[in-house]
Design a protein around this motif. Structure first.
Motif, PDB file in Angstrom:
ATOM      1  N   UNK A 354     -10.051  -1.958   9.442  1.00 39.41           N
ATOM      2  CA  UNK A 354      -9.503  -1.067   8.472  1.00 39.41           C
ATOM      3  C   UNK A 354     -10.302  -1.144   7.109  1.00 39.41           C
ATOM      4  N   UNK A 355     -10.883   0.241   6.849  1.00 40.71           N
ATOM      5  CA  UNK A 355     -11.873   0.203   5.587  1.00 40.71           C
ATOM      6  C   UNK A 355     -10.965   0.132   4.316  1.00 40.71           C
ATOM      7  N   UNK A 356      -9.614   0.742   4.310  1.00 39.33           N
ATOM      8  CA  UNK A 356      -8.711   0.774   3.276  1.00 39.33           C
ATOM      9  C   UNK A 356      -8.124  -0.548   2.653  1.00 39.33           C
ATOM     10  N   UNK A 357      -8.139  -1.667   3.661  1.00 38.66           N
ATOM     11  CA  UNK A 357      -7.639  -2.836   3.653  1.00 38.66           C
ATOM     12  C   UNK A 357      -7.520  -3.608   2.083  1.00 38.66           C
ATOM     13  N   UNK A 358      -9.128  -3.600   1.808  1.00 35.02           N
ATOM     14  CA  UNK A 358      -9.209  -4.114   0.447  1.00 35.02           C
ATOM     15  C   UNK A 358      -8.623  -3.315  -0.739  1.00 35.02           C
ATOM     16  N   UNK A 359      -8.330  -1.992  -0.743  1.00 37.51           N
ATOM     17  CA  UNK A 359      -7.884  -1.141  -1.562  1.00 37.51           C
ATOM     18  C   UNK A 359      -6.474  -1.591  -1.820  1.00 37.51           C
ATOM     19  N   UNK A 360      -5.726  -1.967  -0.799  1.00 41.33           N
ATOM     20  CA  UNK A 360      -4.275  -2.392  -0.752  1.00 41.33           C
ATOM     21  C   UNK A 360      -3.769  -3.575  -1.180  1.00 41.33           C
ATOM     22  N   UNK A 361      -4.732  -4.282  -1.782  1.00 39.38           N
ATOM     23  CA  UNK A 361      -4.200  -5.722  -2.223  1.00 39.38           C
ATOM     24  C   UNK A 361      -3.124  -5.709  -3.089  1.00 39.38           C
ATOM     25  N   UNK A 362      -2.888  -4.778  -4.127  1.00 43.50           N
ATOM     26  CA  UNK A 362      -1.704  -4.650  -4.892  1.00 43.50           C
ATOM     27  C   UNK A 362      -0.646  -4.358  -4.054  1.00 43.50           C
ATOM     28  N   UNK A 363      -0.452  -3.510  -3.192  1.00 37.97           N
ATOM     29  CA  UNK A 363       0.760  -3.165  -2.499  1.00 37.97           C
ATOM     30  C   UNK A 363       1.018  -4.479  -1.649  1.00 37.97           C
ATOM     31  N   UNK A 364       0.215  -5.385  -1.082  1.00 35.85           N
ATOM     32  CA  UNK A 364       0.432  -6.641  -0.301  1.00 35.85           C
ATOM     33  C   UNK A 364       1.033  -7.532  -1.359  1.00 35.85           C
ATOM     34  N   UNK A 365       0.702  -7.690  -2.492  1.00 35.79           N
ATOM     35  CA  UNK A 365       1.268  -8.613  -3.433  1.00 35.79           C
ATOM     36  C   UNK A 365       2.640  -8.213  -3.713  1.00 35.79           C
ATOM     37  N   UNK A 366       2.751  -6.699  -3.791  1.00 33.48           N
ATOM     38  CA  UNK A 366       4.377  -6.352  -3.953  1.00 33.48           C
ATOM     39  C   UNK A 366       4.906  -6.556  -2.630  1.00 33.48           C
ATOM     40  N   UNK A 367       4.382  -6.525  -1.661  1.00 33.34           N
ATOM     41  CA  UNK A 367       5.204  -6.577  -0.337  1.00 33.34           C
ATOM     42  C   UNK A 367       5.640  -8.085  -0.309  1.00 33.34           C
ATOM     43  N   UNK A 368       4.724  -9.147  -0.943  1.00 33.43           N
ATOM     44  CA  UNK A 368       4.943 -10.361  -0.689  1.00 33.43           C
ATOM     45  C   UNK A 368       6.280 -10.818  -1.852  1.00 33.43           C
ATOM     46  N   UNK A 369       6.255 -10.254  -2.735  1.00 37.71           N
ATOM     47  CA  UNK A 369       7.540 -10.414  -3.667  1.00 37.71           C
ATOM     48  C   UNK A 369       8.782  -9.677  -3.195  1.00 37.71           C
ATOM     49  N   UNK A 370       8.659  -8.607  -2.410  1.00 38.48           N
ATOM     50  CA  UNK A 370      10.020  -8.039  -1.714  1.00 38.48           C
ATOM     51  C   UNK A 370      10.227  -9.136  -0.665  1.00 38.48           C
TER      52      UNK A 370
END
Length: 427
Positions: A354-370
């Protein structure tokens, strides 16, 4: 806290005991009335009254304990439902964070520049120059968008390997190996009419090499050798369940696996069918009956294939694996009881990343916190469940003890009533 040989009953038995006890109480009250009349005649009114009051007191105590049992059982049911919902949400987040799980697995190249791209997938298909997929990709490379308007190919959606993407290299490797190169190169058509257009036959029943894909291959200096798979979407049996709410990818709402103890198996990351990402250009596609690619093509390819982080965790989850499983370190179960052993096979046609994976690192960080917050909530719920279970067991223990007291009371006063009736008869 309680005797080890004491078995507590469930709610239905507790209610049955309450009903049985209430019936006994009614019988006892009738007996007490007889005793009361007899005692009045014989000057024993005060003792009969005391018996009735004691009976009523025991009856009230049993009712209150029965209500407590019901309250604790209801609370326990509510807490367990909340915990199950949290488990499901945490598992969904683990799927979203699949990149982090797979990056810690053996054999994973952490250099993002080596991850499979859409162009590389096309190049891999083109290397199979005598395959149907290779010829179609060659046609697209030479004629671009015009290729989709040809009568021969207008019903062709593409090749399996080009219709889905994954979030990381390891998922691409394990999914491609599970399907095999022949399936990865399968041509996907919308209707059976499109399938028939790819290959025609002469009067002798032999393949007409001048028409269909065979004729197209010859026109570009290629030959189509051997068999090739064609998947017809309108003839597939689609997924008939619900979808994950408010999910843009329209992932399937599949029932997550549970071990015999009710817990979700450790290491479970999700279902393969939901780990495939469909491009926005294909998300709007539906068959004549209204189904998309995920619930037709990918559901039939993967069904309920489970994905685990490690082979060891996959093996421990065997009791709840019914339609196969794979692990990120190369483990593979084809179906219930059928294991694929040996070294990993490198399939030379893989799903692109998926080409958008690297652009979503911030959302992954937020998901980890949740997810950390939800795990804390889960631990708190587990403590609440333990406490509520202890209160329920105490209430059941007290109910059983009070019931024994009441049975003993009935037996004693039944003897008392018999004696006084006998004395009254003698008079």
């Amino acid at each position: 806290m309680f005797p080890s040989n004491h078995q507590f009953s469930g709610q239905p038995r507790a209610l049955a005991v309450v009903e049985t006890t209430t019936t006994s109480i009614q019988v006892d009250l009738n007996e007490a009335s007889l005793v009361s009349r007899d005692e009045v005649q014989n000057g024993g009114y005060s003792e009969a009254k005391s018996i009735m009051e004691s009976s009523e007191k025991l009856q009230d105590d049993l009712r209150m304990l029965g209500m407590k049992i019901k309250q604790h059982e209801d609370s326990l049911k509510l807490l367990r439902n909340q915990k199950n919902k949290l488990d499901d949400t945490i598992l969904d987040m683990q799927v979203t964070l699949g990149k982090y799980h797979s990056s810690s697995s053996p054999g994973v190249n952490k250099d993002e520049s080596h991850l499979q791209s859409e162009h590389e997938t096309t190049e891999q298909i083109l290397r199979h120059e005598k395959s149907a997929a290779g010829i179609l990709c060659q046609l697209k490379a030479h004629h671009g968008s015009q290729a989709s308007h040809l009568s021969l190919t207008k019903d062709v959606l593409g090749v399996v390997a080009t219709l889905g993407k994954v979030d990381d290299e390891n998922l691409s490797r394990i999914f491609s190996e599970y399907l095999g190169v022949q399936t990865m190169l399968a041509v996907v058509c919308n209707t059976f009419e499109g399938v028939k257009a790819l290959e025609t036959f002469n009067q002798d029943g032999c393949i007409d090499k001048t028409s269909g894909l065979h004729g197209l291959a010859a026109s570009i200096g290629r030959s189509l050798d051997g068999r090739f798979l064609v998947i017809c979407l309108e003839n597939l049996r689609p997924y008939a369940g619900d979808f994950v709410a408010e999910d843009r990818q329209r992932r399937l709402d599949l029932l997550k696996p549970r071990l015999p103890n009710g817990e979700c198996p450790p290491g479970f990351l999700g279902f393969a069918v939901n780990m495939i990402n469909v491009d926005s250009s294909n998300l709007s596609f539906v068959t004549a009956s209204g189904e998309g690619l995920r619930e037709t093509l990918f559901y039939n390819l993967f069904s309920h294939l489970q994905v685990y982080q490690t082979r060891a965790e996959m093996v421990r989850a065997l009791p709840c694996i019914s339609e196969g499983a794979v692990s990120l370190d190369g483990g593979m179960i084809r179906s219930n009881g059928v294991f694929s052993l040996g070294s990993r096979e490198e399939v030379d046609v893989r799903f692109p990343k998926t080409s958008t994976m690297l652009e979503e690192l911030e959302s992954y960080s937020e998901t980890e916190k949740q997810m950390i917050e939800m795990r804390w909530q889960k631990e708190k719920l587990e403590e609440d469940i333990k406490r509520e279970l202890a209160l329920l067991n105490t209430a059941k223990f007290n109910f059983e003890r009070k019931k024994q007291d009441f049975v003993k009371f009935l037996a004693q006063n039944s003897t008392y009533a018999t004696q006084h009736q006998f004395q009254a008869g003698r008079r």
